[in-house]
Every structure is written in structure tokens, then in C-alpha cells.
Motif scaffolding. Structure first.
Motif, PDB file in Angstrom:
ATOM      1  N   THR A 201       1.006  -1.219   0.059  1.00 32.40           N
ATOM      2  CA  THR A 201      -0.123  -0.031   0.017  1.00 32.40           C
ATOM      3  C   THR A 201       0.955   1.370  -0.116  1.00 32.40           C
ATOM      4  OG1 THR A 201      -1.710  -1.140   1.200  1.00 32.40           O
ATOM      5  CG2 THR A 201      -1.634   1.242   1.312  1.00 32.40           C
ATOM      6  N   ILE A 202       1.674   1.410   0.948  1.00 34.92           N
ATOM      7  CA  ILE A 202       2.770   2.510   0.949  1.00 34.92           C
ATOM      8  C   ILE A 202       3.578   2.735  -0.083  1.00 34.92           C
ATOM      9  CG2 ILE A 202       4.548   3.837   2.411  1.00 34.92           C
ATOM     10  CD1 ILE A 202       3.571   2.136   4.654  1.00 34.92           C
ATOM     11  N   THR A 203       4.127   1.571  -0.762  1.00 27.77           N
ATOM     12  CA  THR A 203       4.902   1.838  -1.948  1.00 27.77           C
ATOM     13  C   THR A 203       4.181   1.991  -3.167  1.00 27.77           C
ATOM     14  OG1 THR A 203       6.157  -0.401  -0.952  1.00 27.77           O
ATOM     15  CG2 THR A 203       6.310   0.205  -3.415  1.00 27.77           C
ATOM     16  N   SER A 204       2.928   1.624  -3.518  1.00 24.55           N
ATOM     17  CA  SER A 204       2.072   2.135  -4.450  1.00 24.55           C
ATOM     18  C   SER A 204       1.703   3.540  -4.549  1.00 24.55           C
ATOM     19  CB  SER A 204       0.787   1.104  -4.665  1.00 24.55           C
ATOM     20  OG  SER A 204       1.153   0.001  -4.847  1.00 24.55           O
ATOM     21  N   LEU A 205       1.410   4.091  -3.359  1.00 25.25           N
ATOM     22  CA  LEU A 205       1.081   5.365  -3.303  1.00 25.25           C
ATOM     23  C   LEU A 205       2.175   6.331  -3.263  1.00 25.25           C
ATOM     24  CD1 LEU A 205      -1.416   5.358  -0.404  1.00 25.25           C
ATOM     25  CD2 LEU A 205      -1.955   5.593  -2.877  1.00 25.25           C
ATOM     26  N   THR A 206       3.371   5.670  -2.935  1.00 28.48           N
ATOM     27  CA  THR A 206       4.708   6.413  -2.941  1.00 28.48           C
ATOM     28  C   THR A 206       5.275   6.628  -4.300  1.00 28.48           C
ATOM     29  OG1 THR A 206       5.278   5.825  -0.731  1.00 28.48           O
ATOM     30  CG2 THR A 206       7.177   6.788  -2.129  1.00 28.48           C
ATOM     31  N   ALA A 240       7.599  15.659  -2.900  1.00 31.78           N
ATOM     32  CA  ALA A 240       6.705  14.644  -2.912  1.00 31.78           C
ATOM     33  C   ALA A 240       6.275  14.290  -1.504  1.00 31.78           C
ATOM     34  CB  ALA A 240       7.146  13.332  -3.559  1.00 31.78           C
ATOM     35  N   THR A 241       6.804  14.821  -0.268  1.00 36.23           N
ATOM     36  CA  THR A 241       7.044  14.676   1.143  1.00 36.23           C
ATOM     37  C   THR A 241       5.205  14.486   1.519  1.00 36.23           C
ATOM     38  OG1 THR A 241       8.804  15.473   1.569  1.00 36.23           O
ATOM     39  CG2 THR A 241       7.341  15.293   3.377  1.00 36.23           C
ATOM     40  N   PRO A 242       4.434  15.652   1.080  1.00 33.49           N
ATOM     41  CA  PRO A 242       3.050  15.601   1.628  1.00 33.49           C
ATOM     42  C   PRO A 242       2.290  14.208   1.011  1.00 33.49           C
ATOM     43  CG  PRO A 242       3.504  17.580   1.027  1.00 33.49           C
ATOM     44  CD  PRO A 242       4.915  16.831   0.541  1.00 33.49           C
ATOM     45  N   ARG A 243       2.742  13.776  -0.130  1.00 37.37           N
ATOM     46  CA  ARG A 243       1.850  12.706  -0.617  1.00 37.37           C
ATOM     47  C   ARG A 243       2.509  11.514  -0.207  1.00 37.37           C
ATOM     48  NH1 ARG A 243      -0.843  13.060  -5.926  1.00 37.37           N
ATOM     49  NH2 ARG A 243      -0.916  15.193  -6.657  1.00 37.37           N
ATOM     50  N   ILE A 244       3.814  11.448   0.237  1.00 40.66           N
ATOM     51  CA  ILE A 244       4.382  10.286   0.800  1.00 40.66           C
ATOM     52  C   ILE A 244       3.880  10.041   2.368  1.00 40.66           C
ATOM     53  CG2 ILE A 244       6.461   9.242   1.865  1.00 40.66           C
ATOM     54  CD1 ILE A 244       7.761  10.571  -0.502  1.00 40.66           C
ATOM     55  N   ALA A 247       0.544   8.372   1.989  1.00 41.93           N
ATOM     56  CA  ALA A 247       0.702   7.077   1.776  1.00 41.93           C
ATOM     57  C   ALA A 247       1.037   6.500   3.139  1.00 41.93           C
ATOM     58  CB  ALA A 247       1.960   6.723   0.822  1.00 41.93           C
ATOM     59  N   VAL A 248       1.887   6.855   4.112  1.00 39.62           N
ATOM     60  CA  VAL A 248       2.073   6.323   5.347  1.00 39.62           C
ATOM     61  C   VAL A 248       0.734   6.213   6.113  1.00 39.62           C
ATOM     62  CG1 VAL A 248       3.477   6.685   7.391  1.00 39.62           C
ATOM     63  CG2 VAL A 248       4.545   6.988   5.068  1.00 39.62           C
ATOM     64  N   ILE A 249       0.152   7.253   6.082  1.00 39.92           N
ATOM     65  CA  ILE A 249      -1.097   7.353   6.709  1.00 39.92           C
ATOM     66  C   ILE A 249      -2.231   6.406   6.387  1.00 39.92           C
ATOM     67  CG2 ILE A 249      -3.220   8.857   7.521  1.00 39.92           C
ATOM     68  CD1 ILE A 249      -1.411  11.120   7.385  1.00 39.92           C
ATOM     69  N   PHE A 250      -2.315   6.272   5.195  1.00 39.50           N
ATOM     70  CA  PHE A 250      -2.969   4.924   4.422  1.00 39.50           C
ATOM     71  C   PHE A 250      -2.710   3.702   5.058  1.00 39.50           C
ATOM     72  CE2 PHE A 250      -4.849   7.853   1.290  1.00 39.50           C
ATOM     73  CZ  PHE A 250      -6.328   7.592   1.500  1.00 39.50           C
ATOM     74  N   GLY A 326      -3.125  16.634   2.697  1.00 43.71           N
ATOM     75  CA  GLY A 326      -3.318  16.661   1.219  1.00 43.71           C
ATOM     76  C   GLY A 326      -3.358  18.282   0.886  1.00 43.71           C
ATOM     77  N   LYS A 327      -4.277  18.836   1.724  1.00 42.98           N
ATOM     78  CA  LYS A 327      -4.189  20.321   1.436  1.00 42.98           C
ATOM     79  C   LYS A 327      -3.157  21.210   1.778  1.00 42.98           C
ATOM     80  CE  LYS A 327      -9.127  20.751   2.945  1.00 42.98           C
ATOM     81  NZ  LYS A 327     -10.075  21.293   3.929  1.00 42.98           N
ATOM     82  N   ARG A 328      -2.188  20.665   2.718  1.00 43.78           N
ATOM     83  CA  ARG A 328      -1.174  21.168   2.958  1.00 43.78           C
ATOM     84  C   ARG A 328       0.047  20.796   1.775  1.00 43.78           C
ATOM     85  NH1 ARG A 328       3.429  19.193   7.604  1.00 43.78           N
ATOM     86  NH2 ARG A 328       5.123  20.967   7.244  1.00 43.78           N
ATOM     87  N   GLY A 329      -0.106  19.808   1.070  1.00 37.32           N
ATOM     88  CA  GLY A 329       0.625  19.573  -0.080  1.00 37.32           C
ATOM     89  C   GLY A 329       0.354  20.455  -1.053  1.00 37.32           C
TER      90      GLY A 329
END
Length: 331
Positions: A201-206, A240-244, A247-250, A326-329
Motif C-alpha cells: 500500500t505504502i509503496t504503490s502510493l509513494t 513529494a513529502t506531503p503525498r508520501i 501514503a504512510v497514513i493510509f 493533502g491540503k498542505r501538499g
């Protein structure tokens, strides 16, 4: 003169005044216009109405379903505090869990601590591996190599939870027992199993997060003389930190809600964990192991529904965190 007569007069005048022959209108005379047909909804219009109606109906059903689930879990979960008069502070802070003995023995602190410990440890272990694999897939390997790794990741996602739990029970638990002693059941075994489960999950979203970084960032970094690794470390990962983080939260939400695999390797002993290899229990493992042994409406059953309500609240918290990150990103 009504509206239909006015419309017919306008159409007849338009036909009479046409100077360029039209394929469909050149054979029409002033009396060949069907005004009733022009004023009725067309087939396409009716299809649009049906499409909108079905869409709104689906949205309504989803809203009703979500509200029903939240309401059902909420009513049964709150019955512990309003019906059985269990102190909510005692419920959250006490580790004495034996609802069959009365309201003074309903404490979920041990399960709450274990759930958060397993979730955080699994995320901490899985995140570096996920970022490393994602960087390799997006920055170093060829397209064929990335597609192969993507297939492997999708395969890991499709494996049922019971298979992960069985592998943990037959491989991870005996290995930990041999290395560290004890029974082998505990937070460490659950962490290793969840690590493998949340890694895809984390890998795909990252991977998606790194691919979303605009190409001109890479070009600008290269133009300034940065190496490939400097571009990845100083530019791509920071953008990409906000999106990463999303991914971690998911991944944490996936780990927090996992039940069957964790139940098979954690020991299911409702005790405050003293170390990583002592048997313990999470909220989900206690729910799945005990819900069938209680009678609806009794204190033990209501206490389990309170655990379910706590899980539901945590799911909402994870969703809120995802939106905030997401909003922060986007900023």
C-alpha cells in the motif's frame, strides 16, 4: 397566440427565409414542421434525466449506508457508557479487561496501547523500504523492471489476510521464539506480519507521489549541476513529502484495522505489553475472538461494541489526517 403557435411561426419564417439549402430542411415547407415533436423532450434528454437520477440514487444509498453504519455502531458502543454506566475515563485508562465481572472491569487501555504500538512500528519499518522501492521503480530501473515490480506489489496486495497470518504463525512466531525466547507471540510478530501487509500500500502510493513531481524540477536541478542522487534526495523527495505522508497514513489505517492476521500471531492476552515479545491483544483481535461468545445487549457485548466504536473513530481520524496533509501538499 400560445407558445406553440409562436414557435411554429418562428420556425416557418426561418424555413421561408433560408438562403443556403439544408439537407434536412430543403424539403420542408411551411406546413411540414411538427411543433409538438420539437417541444417534447428528446431521447437524449430522457437518457440524461435517467443518468442523473441513477447517480443521485447511488449517492443517496451510499450516504444512507454510511450513516446507518455509524449510527448502529454508535448506538451500541455508547450503550456501555449510558446504559451500563461505565466511566469513559476508566474505559480509556484502565487495563483491567473482564466485562463479565462488572462495569469496574471494562478497561481498554492495554488494547489501545498495543494497537497503536503495532501500527506505528509497522509503519516505521515499512516506510523506508517502501520509499526505497518507489525510488528504484521511478528513477533507476527500466520501464519493464518497474512493470515487473508493480506486478509483484499487486500480487502482495491480493494475498488474503489469513495467508499472512498463517505464514506468521508457522514462520515468524517460531523464529522469534528461537531467537528471543518466550512464546514467540507478541507485538514483534504482529509488526513483522503487518510490515509485509502494509508495504504494498505504502509503496504503490509513494510511486504515484514520485511520478506526480513535475519534470521541470528534475531539469532545473540538473541544470544547477546536481547529481542524480542529489536531485532525488534534495528535490524530488521533498516535493513529494506531503503525498508520501498520505501514503504512510493510509498504510497505518490498514495496519490499525487489520484483525485476522494480527489475531493469529499476537497471543490475544489482554495485558499491558511489557516488551515486544510478550503476548498481548489489539482492539481488532479482541473483537474477532470474543464477539461470538457474548449475548447481544449484555455488558460484555456492549463493551466490544465500544471497541468497535473506538476503531471507527480512529478510521475517521486517519481520513481527516489524510485530508489535512493533502491540503498542505497543495499549498
Amino acid at each position: 397566440m400560445d407558445k406553440k403557435d409562436q414557435l411554429k411561426e418562428v420556425v416557418d419564417q426561418a424555413i421561408a427565409d433560408q438562403k443556403v439549402p439544408h439537407v434536412k430542411l430543403n424539403k420542408l415547407g411551411p406546413n411540414g414542421v411538427n411543433v409538438d415533436k420539437l417541444t417534447k423532450p428528446s431521447k437524449e434528454t430522457r437518457q440524461e434525466y435517467w443518468g442523473k437520477g441513477l447517480t443521485y440514487l447511488a449517492i443517496l444509498l451510499i450516504i444512507v449506508l454510511v450513516v446507518s453504519i455509524i449510527g448502529f455502531v454508535g448506538i451500541h458502543g455508547l450503550a456501555t457508557f449510558f446504559g451500563d454506566h461505565v466511566n469513559i475515563i476508566h474505559f480509556l485508562t484502565s487495563s483491567d479487561w473482564d466485562p463479565g465481572e462488572g462495569k469496574n472491569h471494562v478497561g481498554a487501555a492495554a488494547m489501545i496501547v498495543t494497537s497503536f504500538s503495532v501500527t506505528l512500528l509497522a509503519a516505521l519499518v515499512a516506510t523506508p523500504f517502501a520509499i526505497a522501492v518507489a525510488v528504484f521503480m521511478t528513477e533507476y530501473t527500466s520501464k519493464k523492471g518497474a512493470n515487473f515490480l508493480q506486478s509483484v506489489i499487486e500480487l502482495l496486495v491480493g494475498i488474503p489476510s489469513v495467508v499472512y497470518g498463517f505464514l506468521g504463525l508457522t514462520i515468524v512466531v517460531p523464529t522469534i521464539r528461537k531467537i528471543f525466547g518466550g512464546t514467540g507471540f507478541g507485538i514483534l510478530s504482529a509488526t513483522l506480519v503487518l510490515f509485509v501487509m502494509v508495504l504494498p500500500t505504502i509503496t504503490s502510493l509513494t510511486v504515484d507521489a514520485l511520478k506526480a513531481v513535475p519534470g521541470h524540477f528534475r531539469q532545473a536541478s540538473a541544470a544547477l549541476g546536481a547529481t542524480h542522487w542529489q536531485t532525488i534526495y534534495k528535490v524530488i523527495l521533498k516535493v513529494a513529502t506531503p503525498r508520501i505522508l498520505t501514503a504512510v497514513i493510509f498504510g497505518m489505517a490498514r495496519a490499525f484495522g487489520e484483525a485476522l492476521a494480527v489475531q493469529m500471531v499476537i497471543g490475544n492476552a489482554v495485558l499491558m505489553p511489557s516488551n515486544l515479545i510478550s503476548p498481548s491483544a489489539t482492539l481488532t483481535s479482541q473483537l474477532t475472538s470474543q464477539m461470538g461468545n457474548t449475548v447481544m445487549g449484555t455488558l460484555p457485548n456492549n463493551a466490544l461494541w465500544s471497541l468497535a466504536l473506538l476503531l471507527l473513530i480512529m478510521s475517521l481520524v486517519f481520513n481527516i489526517l489524510v485530508r489535512l496533509v493533502g491540503k498542505r501538499g497543495q499549498k
